[in-house]
Write a protein that holds these residues in place. Structure first.
Motif, PDB file in Angstrom:
ATOM      1  N   ALA A  22       0.835  -1.201   0.000  1.00 14.64           N
ATOM      2  CA  ALA A  22       0.000   0.000   0.000  1.00 14.64           C
ATOM      3  C   ALA A  22       0.871   1.253   0.000  1.00 14.64           C
ATOM      4  CB  ALA A  22      -0.933  -0.010   1.213  1.00 14.64           C
ATOM      5  N   LEU A  23       1.952   1.239   0.768  1.00 15.63           N
ATOM      6  CA  LEU A  23       2.862   2.375   0.806  1.00 15.63           C
ATOM      7  C   LEU A  23       3.500   2.604  -0.569  1.00 15.63           C
ATOM      8  CD1 LEU A  23       4.361   4.619   2.298  1.00 15.63           C
ATOM      9  CD2 LEU A  23       5.989   2.881   3.120  1.00 15.63           C
ATOM     10  N   GLU A  24       3.913   1.525  -1.218  1.00 13.98           N
ATOM     11  CA  GLU A  24       4.489   1.658  -2.563  1.00 13.98           C
ATOM     12  C   GLU A  24       3.488   2.297  -3.529  1.00 13.98           C
ATOM     13  OE1 GLU A  24       5.800  -2.221  -3.771  1.00 13.98           O
ATOM     14  OE2 GLU A  24       7.400  -2.270  -2.269  1.00 13.98           O
ATOM     15  N   TRP A  25       2.248   1.815  -3.508  1.00 18.44           N
ATOM     16  CA  TRP A  25       1.215   2.381  -4.379  1.00 18.44           C
ATOM     17  C   TRP A  25       0.955   3.843  -4.035  1.00 18.44           C
ATOM     18  CZ3 TRP A  25      -1.998   0.852  -8.397  1.00 18.44           C
ATOM     19  CH2 TRP A  25      -1.812  -0.446  -8.852  1.00 18.44           C
ATOM     20  N   ALA A  26       0.903   4.167  -2.762  1.00 17.49           N
ATOM     21  CA  ALA A  26       0.622   5.536  -2.324  1.00 17.49           C
ATOM     22  C   ALA A  26       1.733   6.490  -2.771  1.00 17.49           C
ATOM     23  CB  ALA A  26       0.457   5.576  -0.809  1.00 17.49           C
ATOM     24  N   HIS A 131     -16.292   1.254   3.737  1.00 18.77           N
ATOM     25  CA  HIS A 131     -17.675   1.657   3.984  1.00 18.77           C
ATOM     26  C   HIS A 131     -17.823   3.063   4.545  1.00 18.77           C
ATOM     27  CE1 HIS A 131     -18.264  -2.717   3.654  1.00 18.77           C
ATOM     28  NE2 HIS A 131     -19.437  -2.362   3.189  1.00 18.77           N
ATOM     29  N   HIS A 132     -16.790   3.603   5.198  1.00 14.72           N
ATOM     30  CA  HIS A 132     -16.969   4.851   5.933  1.00 14.72           C
ATOM     31  C   HIS A 132     -16.004   5.978   5.573  1.00 14.72           C
ATOM     32  CE1 HIS A 132     -19.849   2.775   8.448  1.00 14.72           C
ATOM     33  NE2 HIS A 132     -18.968   1.816   8.635  1.00 14.72           N
ATOM     34  N   ALA A 133     -15.089   5.768   4.657  1.00 13.71           N
ATOM     35  CA  ALA A 133     -14.087   6.798   4.346  1.00 13.71           C
ATOM     36  C   ALA A 133     -14.729   8.035   3.738  1.00 13.71           C
ATOM     37  CB  ALA A 133     -13.031   6.238   3.406  1.00 13.71           C
ATOM     38  N   PRO A 134     -14.198   9.196   4.082  1.00 13.46           N
ATOM     39  CA  PRO A 134     -14.713  10.454   3.538  1.00 13.46           C
ATOM     40  C   PRO A 134     -14.110  10.806   2.176  1.00 13.46           C
ATOM     41  CG  PRO A 134     -13.027  10.909   5.158  1.00 13.46           C
ATOM     42  CD  PRO A 134     -13.218   9.402   5.146  1.00 13.46           C
ATOM     43  N   CYS A 135     -13.297   9.919   1.624  1.00  7.98           N
ATOM     44  CA  CYS A 135     -12.628  10.176   0.347  1.00  7.98           C
ATOM     45  C   CYS A 135     -12.517   8.853  -0.411  1.00  7.98           C
ATOM     46  CB  CYS A 135     -11.233  10.768   0.592  1.00  7.98           C
ATOM     47  SG  CYS A 135     -10.094   9.657   1.451  1.00  7.98           S
ATOM     48  N   PRO A 136     -12.079   8.888  -1.664  1.00 10.16           N
ATOM     49  CA  PRO A 136     -11.868   7.632  -2.385  1.00 10.16           C
ATOM     50  C   PRO A 136     -10.856   6.746  -1.659  1.00 10.16           C
ATOM     51  CG  PRO A 136     -11.847   9.469  -3.907  1.00 10.16           C
ATOM     52  CD  PRO A 136     -11.847  10.055  -2.519  1.00 10.16           C
ATOM     53  N   VAL A 137     -11.049   5.438  -1.795  1.00  3.03           N
ATOM     54  CA  VAL A 137     -10.207   4.452  -1.110  1.00  3.03           C
ATOM     55  C   VAL A 137      -9.614   3.497  -2.138  1.00  3.03           C
ATOM     56  CG1 VAL A 137     -10.223   2.535   0.542  1.00  3.03           C
ATOM     57  CG2 VAL A 137     -11.628   4.553   0.974  1.00  3.03           C
ATOM     58  N   LEU A 138      -8.337   3.173  -1.937  1.00  6.43           N
ATOM     59  CA  LEU A 138      -7.670   2.158  -2.746  1.00  6.43           C
ATOM     60  C   LEU A 138      -7.202   1.070  -1.783  1.00  6.43           C
ATOM     61  CD1 LEU A 138      -6.485   1.141  -5.401  1.00  6.43           C
ATOM     62  CD2 LEU A 138      -4.474   2.570  -4.954  1.00  6.43           C
ATOM     63  N   ILE A 139      -7.731  -0.145  -1.959  1.00 10.45           N
ATOM     64  CA  ILE A 139      -7.352  -1.278  -1.119  1.00 10.45           C
ATOM     65  C   ILE A 139      -6.454  -2.182  -1.946  1.00 10.45           C
ATOM     66  CG2 ILE A 139      -8.155  -3.267   0.202  1.00 10.45           C
ATOM     67  CD1 ILE A 139     -10.807  -1.702   0.622  1.00 10.45           C
ATOM     68  N   ILE A 140      -5.239  -2.367  -1.490  1.00 13.54           N
ATOM     69  CA  ILE A 140      -4.235  -3.108  -2.240  1.00 13.54           C
ATOM     70  C   ILE A 140      -4.247  -4.571  -1.814  1.00 13.54           C
ATOM     71  CG2 ILE A 140      -1.776  -3.305  -2.784  1.00 13.54           C
ATOM     72  CD1 ILE A 140      -3.139  -0.709  -3.753  1.00 13.54           C
ATOM     73  N   ARG A 141      -4.427  -5.441  -2.795  1.00 11.70           N
ATOM     74  CA  ARG A 141      -4.343  -6.884  -2.563  1.00 11.70           C
ATOM     75  C   ARG A 141      -3.071  -7.382  -3.225  1.00 11.70           C
ATOM     76  NH1 ARG A 141      -8.021 -10.227  -1.040  1.00 11.70           N
ATOM     77  NH2 ARG A 141      -7.452 -11.734  -2.620  1.00 11.70           N
ATOM     78  N   PRO A 142      -2.399  -8.328  -2.605  1.00  6.52           N
ATOM     79  CA  PRO A 142      -1.192  -8.883  -3.231  1.00  6.52           C
ATOM     80  C   PRO A 142      -1.546  -9.726  -4.443  1.00  6.52           C
ATOM     81  CG  PRO A 142      -1.718 -10.099  -1.237  1.00  6.52           C
ATOM     82  CD  PRO A 142      -2.680  -8.948  -1.313  1.00  6.52           C
ATOM     83  N   LYS A 143      -0.634  -9.774  -5.391  1.00  8.92           N
ATOM     84  CA  LYS A 143      -0.847 -10.625  -6.550  1.00  8.92           C
ATOM     85  C   LYS A 143      -0.646 -12.077  -6.126  1.00  8.92           C
ATOM     86  CE  LYS A 143       0.651  -7.576 -10.225  1.00  8.92           C
ATOM     87  NZ  LYS A 143       1.603  -7.416 -11.317  1.00  8.92           N
ATOM     88  N   HIS A 144      -1.489 -12.936  -6.636  1.00  2.00           N
ATOM     89  CA  HIS A 144      -1.348 -14.372  -6.386  1.00  2.00           C
ATOM     90  C   HIS A 144      -1.043 -15.036  -7.718  1.00  2.00           C
ATOM     91  CE1 HIS A 144      -2.677 -14.114  -2.281  1.00  2.00           C
ATOM     92  NE2 HIS A 144      -3.738 -13.405  -2.649  1.00  2.00           N
ATOM     93  N   PRO A 145      -0.153 -15.994  -7.744  1.00  6.51           N
ATOM     94  CA  PRO A 145       0.130 -16.660  -9.021  1.00  6.51           C
ATOM     95  C   PRO A 145      -1.136 -17.332  -9.553  1.00  6.51           C
ATOM     96  CG  PRO A 145       1.269 -17.763  -7.195  1.00  6.51           C
ATOM     97  CD  PRO A 145       0.582 -16.549  -6.634  1.00  6.51           C
ATOM     98  N   ALA A 146      -1.279 -17.295 -10.869  1.00  5.09           N
ATOM     99  CA  ALA A 146      -2.432 -17.923 -11.511  1.00  5.09           C
ATOM    100  C   ALA A 146      -2.395 -19.425 -11.251  1.00  5.09           C
ATOM    101  CB  ALA A 146      -2.418 -17.639 -13.012  1.00  5.09           C
ATOM    102  N   ARG A 147      -3.552 -19.983 -10.981  1.00  6.21           N
ATOM    103  CA  ARG A 147      -3.633 -21.432 -10.759  1.00  6.21           C
ATOM    104  C   ARG A 147      -3.746 -22.152 -12.087  1.00  6.21           C
ATOM    105  NH1 ARG A 147      -7.843 -21.433  -5.714  1.00  6.21           N
ATOM    106  NH2 ARG A 147      -6.521 -20.209  -4.347  1.00  6.21           N
TER     107      ARG A 147
END
Length: 150
Positions: A22-26, A131-147
């Protein structure tokens, strides 16, 4: 956005691998928008410490751990070219981040932090923030290798 406004990105950091992503993206987002970055860490006394909040050594110990977490994260992620400020607040992580993002343009968090339910796809903090942020939110998920297809 007017000429006087500087784009502000708030990012939650708890030392988990997802919060480092998340820090890297930010940082990247702040850099692309010629904005500034606020790195925020929240901490609270564990439930077993209820009633011990008045002990100053306990407060200092938790505060120092939060400072080390932030320092380590900022050392691992290059923030070159971005104005960075950092904050540490006592309180539940979601509440701390929601307050910190009150005037922000974007709030970035990892999908899972150091919470107790590791099998959830979305952590309780990121869910509350979504659900409650007063601004846009970016939630970072780690990449998972394709199965592989079976």
């Amino acid at each position: 956005m007017d000429e006087e406004h500087t784009f502000e990105v708030v990012v939650g950091v708890d030392g988990s691998p997802q919060s480092l992503l998340a820090l890297e993206w930010a940082v990247t987002e702040a850099r692309l928008r010629h904005g500034q970055l606020r790195v925020v860490t929240g901490w609270q006394f564990p439930a077993v410490a209820a009633g011990m909040e008045s002990l100053p050594w306990e407060f200092d110990a938790f505060q120092r751990v939060a400072q080390r977490i932030q320092a380590r994260a900022l050392k691992e992620v290059s923030c070159d070219g971005v104005a960075v400020s950092s904050e540490i607040h006592q309180g539940p992580a979601a509440a701390v981040l929601l307050t910190a993002s009150k005037d922000a343009d974007l709030l970035v968090v990892g999908s899972r932090g150091h919470g107790g339910f590791t099998n959830l796809l979305l952590g309780s903090v990121s869910s509350q923030i979504a659900h409650h942020a007063p601004c846009p939110v970016l939630i970072i998920r780690p990449k998972h290798p394709a199965r592989a297809a079976i």
